[in-house]
Design a protein around this motif. Structure first.
Motif, PDB file in Angstrom:
ATOM      1  N   SER A 239       0.734  -1.156  -0.223  1.00  0.00           N
ATOM      2  CA  SER A 239      -0.108  -0.359  -0.247  1.00  0.00           C
ATOM      3  C   SER A 239       1.168   0.972  -0.106  1.00  0.00           C
ATOM      4  O   SER A 239       2.244   1.105   0.224  1.00  0.00           O
ATOM      5  CB  SER A 239      -0.809   0.011   1.215  1.00  0.00           C
ATOM      6  N   ARG A 240       0.396   2.393  -0.705  1.00  0.00           N
ATOM      7  CA  ARG A 240       0.879   3.496  -0.174  1.00  0.00           C
ATOM      8  C   ARG A 240       0.076   4.715   0.023  1.00  0.00           C
ATOM      9  O   ARG A 240      -0.808   4.855  -0.205  1.00  0.00           O
ATOM     10  CB  ARG A 240       1.362   4.047  -1.814  1.00  0.00           C
ATOM     11  N   PRO A 241       0.419   5.455   1.073  1.00  0.00           N
ATOM     12  CA  PRO A 241      -0.477   6.563   1.396  1.00  0.00           C
ATOM     13  C   PRO A 241      -0.690   7.720   0.102  1.00  0.00           C
ATOM     14  O   PRO A 241      -0.651   8.048  -0.485  1.00  0.00           O
ATOM     15  CB  PRO A 241       0.328   7.042   2.731  1.00  0.00           C
ATOM     16  N   TRP A 242      -2.053   8.222   0.734  1.00  0.00           N
ATOM     17  CA  TRP A 242      -2.213   9.217   0.124  1.00  0.00           C
ATOM     18  C   TRP A 242      -1.421  10.757   0.277  1.00  0.00           C
ATOM     19  O   TRP A 242      -0.781  11.063   1.574  1.00  0.00           O
ATOM     20  CB  TRP A 242      -3.784   9.834   0.622  1.00  0.00           C
ATOM     21  N   PRO A 243      -0.549  11.234  -0.762  1.00  0.00           N
ATOM     22  CA  PRO A 243       0.191  12.369  -0.364  1.00  0.00           C
ATOM     23  C   PRO A 243      -0.822  13.795   0.459  1.00  0.00           C
ATOM     24  O   PRO A 243      -1.546  13.599   0.305  1.00  0.00           O
ATOM     25  CB  PRO A 243       0.452  12.657  -1.703  1.00  0.00           C
ATOM     26  N   ALA A 244      -0.140  14.605   0.910  1.00  0.00           N
ATOM     27  CA  ALA A 244      -0.083  15.045   1.754  1.00  0.00           C
ATOM     28  C   ALA A 244      -0.644  16.058   0.750  1.00  0.00           C
ATOM     29  O   ALA A 244      -2.299  17.135   1.393  1.00  0.00           O
ATOM     30  CB  ALA A 244       0.867  15.792   2.595  1.00  0.00           C
ATOM     31  N   THR A 245      -1.091  16.378  -0.792  1.00  0.00           N
ATOM     32  CA  THR A 245      -1.654  17.080  -1.329  1.00  0.00           C
ATOM     33  C   THR A 245      -3.060  16.831  -1.964  1.00  0.00           C
ATOM     34  O   THR A 245      -3.569  17.346  -2.838  1.00  0.00           O
ATOM     35  CB  THR A 245      -0.173  17.253  -2.837  1.00  0.00           C
ATOM     36  N   ALA A 246      -3.938  15.761  -1.310  1.00  0.00           N
ATOM     37  CA  ALA A 246      -4.588  14.664  -1.938  1.00  0.00           C
ATOM     38  C   ALA A 246      -5.984  14.877  -0.692  1.00  0.00           C
ATOM     39  O   ALA A 246      -6.208  14.194  -1.098  1.00  0.00           O
ATOM     40  CB  ALA A 246      -4.320  13.645  -2.348  1.00  0.00           C
ATOM     41  N   ARG A 247      -5.720  16.158  -0.244  1.00  0.00           N
ATOM     42  CA  ARG A 247      -6.059  16.141   1.318  1.00  0.00           C
ATOM     43  C   ARG A 247      -8.204  16.411   1.227  1.00  0.00           C
ATOM     44  O   ARG A 247      -9.047  16.271   1.400  1.00  0.00           O
ATOM     45  CB  ARG A 247      -6.501  16.944   2.106  1.00  0.00           C
ATOM     46  N   THR A 248      -8.163  16.651  -0.082  1.00  0.00           N
ATOM     47  CA  THR A 248      -9.372  17.272  -0.968  1.00  0.00           C
ATOM     48  C   THR A 248     -10.137  15.713  -1.088  1.00  0.00           C
ATOM     49  O   THR A 248     -11.257  16.186  -2.235  1.00  0.00           O
ATOM     50  CB  THR A 248      -9.609  18.317  -2.150  1.00  0.00           C
ATOM     51  N   THR A 249      -9.224  14.723  -1.981  1.00  0.00           N
ATOM     52  CA  THR A 249      -9.955  13.046  -2.328  1.00  0.00           C
ATOM     53  C   THR A 249     -11.018  12.680  -0.682  1.00  0.00           C
ATOM     54  O   THR A 249     -10.766  12.393   0.012  1.00  0.00           O
ATOM     55  CB  THR A 249      -8.829  12.265  -2.757  1.00  0.00           C
TER      56      THR A 249
ATOM     57  N   LEU B 266     -16.390  10.699   2.513  1.00  0.00           N
ATOM     58  CA  LEU B 266     -15.870  11.475   2.899  1.00  0.00           C
ATOM     59  C   LEU B 266     -14.426  12.565   2.505  1.00  0.00           C
ATOM     60  O   LEU B 266     -13.266  11.085   2.263  1.00  0.00           O
ATOM     61  CB  LEU B 266     -15.605  11.677   4.649  1.00  0.00           C
ATOM     62  N   ARG B 267     -13.921  13.545   2.097  1.00  0.00           N
ATOM     63  CA  ARG B 267     -12.733  13.982   1.796  1.00  0.00           C
ATOM     64  C   ARG B 267     -11.408  13.525   2.820  1.00  0.00           C
ATOM     65  O   ARG B 267     -12.050  13.490   4.069  1.00  0.00           O
ATOM     66  CB  ARG B 267     -12.458  15.335   1.112  1.00  0.00           C
ATOM     67  N   ILE B 268     -11.137  13.129   2.577  1.00  0.00           N
ATOM     68  CA  ILE B 268      -9.494  12.478   3.738  1.00  0.00           C
ATOM     69  C   ILE B 268      -9.641  14.566   5.327  1.00  0.00           C
ATOM     70  O   ILE B 268      -9.749  13.606   5.886  1.00  0.00           O
ATOM     71  CB  ILE B 268      -7.918  13.359   3.110  1.00  0.00           C
ATOM     72  N   GLU B 269      -9.632  15.692   4.174  1.00  0.00           N
ATOM     73  CA  GLU B 269      -9.043  16.502   5.385  1.00  0.00           C
ATOM     74  C   GLU B 269     -10.862  16.199   6.093  1.00  0.00           C
ATOM     75  O   GLU B 269      -9.810  17.106   7.916  1.00  0.00           O
ATOM     76  CB  GLU B 269      -9.298  17.700   4.764  1.00  0.00           C
ATOM     77  N   ASP B 270     -11.675  16.161   5.569  1.00  0.00           N
ATOM     78  CA  ASP B 270     -12.628  16.283   6.550  1.00  0.00           C
ATOM     79  C   ASP B 270     -12.336  15.158   7.177  1.00  0.00           C
ATOM     80  O   ASP B 270     -13.125  15.196   8.811  1.00  0.00           O
ATOM     81  CB  ASP B 270     -14.460  15.928   5.815  1.00  0.00           C
TER      82      ASP B 270
ATOM     83  N   TYR C  56      -1.741   5.155   5.360  1.00  0.00           N
ATOM     84  CA  TYR C  56      -3.280   5.595   4.909  1.00  0.00           C
ATOM     85  C   TYR C  56      -2.945   7.043   4.652  1.00  0.00           C
ATOM     86  O   TYR C  56      -3.019   7.432   3.127  1.00  0.00           O
ATOM     87  CB  TYR C  56      -4.511   5.264   5.031  1.00  0.00           C
ATOM     88  N   PHE C  57      -2.281   7.936   5.120  1.00  0.00           N
ATOM     89  CA  PHE C  57      -2.199   9.246   4.422  1.00  0.00           C
ATOM     90  C   PHE C  57      -1.039   9.907   5.143  1.00  0.00           C
ATOM     91  O   PHE C  57      -0.597   9.249   6.361  1.00  0.00           O
ATOM     92  CB  PHE C  57      -3.220  10.398   5.407  1.00  0.00           C
ATOM     93  N   ASP C  58      -0.545  10.586   4.612  1.00  0.00           N
ATOM     94  CA  ASP C  58       1.034  11.499   4.836  1.00  0.00           C
ATOM     95  C   ASP C  58       0.787  12.538   4.897  1.00  0.00           C
ATOM     96  O   ASP C  58      -0.632  12.728   5.295  1.00  0.00           O
ATOM     97  CB  ASP C  58       1.614  11.552   3.843  1.00  0.00           C
TER      98      ASP C  58
END
Length: 128
Positions: A75-85, A97-101, A126-128
């Motif tokens: 697995s590979r975590p979502w990059p911090a730049t993808a918080r709206t995914t 839900l978006r990652i940031e939410d 899961y998330f950087d």
């Protein structure tokens, strides 16, 4: 009511695992013994009601252990730049839900289903 469809598969150790596929609206969640609210063989308390879209393969799983058991890649975590995914789905109401939410709440903003606070312990998977 949604019911998962079970599929037998051979695990890496040669034993039989019970891979399940659960449909949550348009989200198809894969995992080991996944119920209709995304609880799996690894995490199955009342609060284990989310599934995550994995960045590495764009597939939904209830947890990192299900991903590891079923796929043939790390697995590979979502990059911090993808918080709206929209990479989290509530297994109770099927809201995405978006990652940031997700990282800001303790419960689903749509249906108020509580999320497992212990999941914060493996956030870095899961998330950087």
């Amino acid at each position: 009511m949604r019911h998962p469809s079970a599929v037998s598969s051979v695990s890496a150790s040669g034993g039989i695992s019970a891979e399940s596929i659960t449909e949550l609206g348009t989200v198809r969640v894969r995992g080991l013994l996944v119920d209709e609210q995304t609880r799996c063989a690894h995490y199955h308390s009342e609060l284990d009601v989310i599934a995550l879209l994995f960045h590495c393969c764009e597939e939904w799983f209830p947890c990192h252990l299900c991903h590891e058991a079923i796929t043939d890649h790390p697995s590979r975590p979502w990059p911090a730049t993808a918080r709206t995914t929209e990479a989290v789905v509530c297994g109770v109401c099927c809201s995405r839900l978006r990652i940031e939410d997700y990282l800001r709440v303790d419960a689903c903003p749509t249906c108020d289903a509580e999320f497992n606070p212990g999941c914060r312990l493996h956030r870095s998977l899961y998330f950087d």
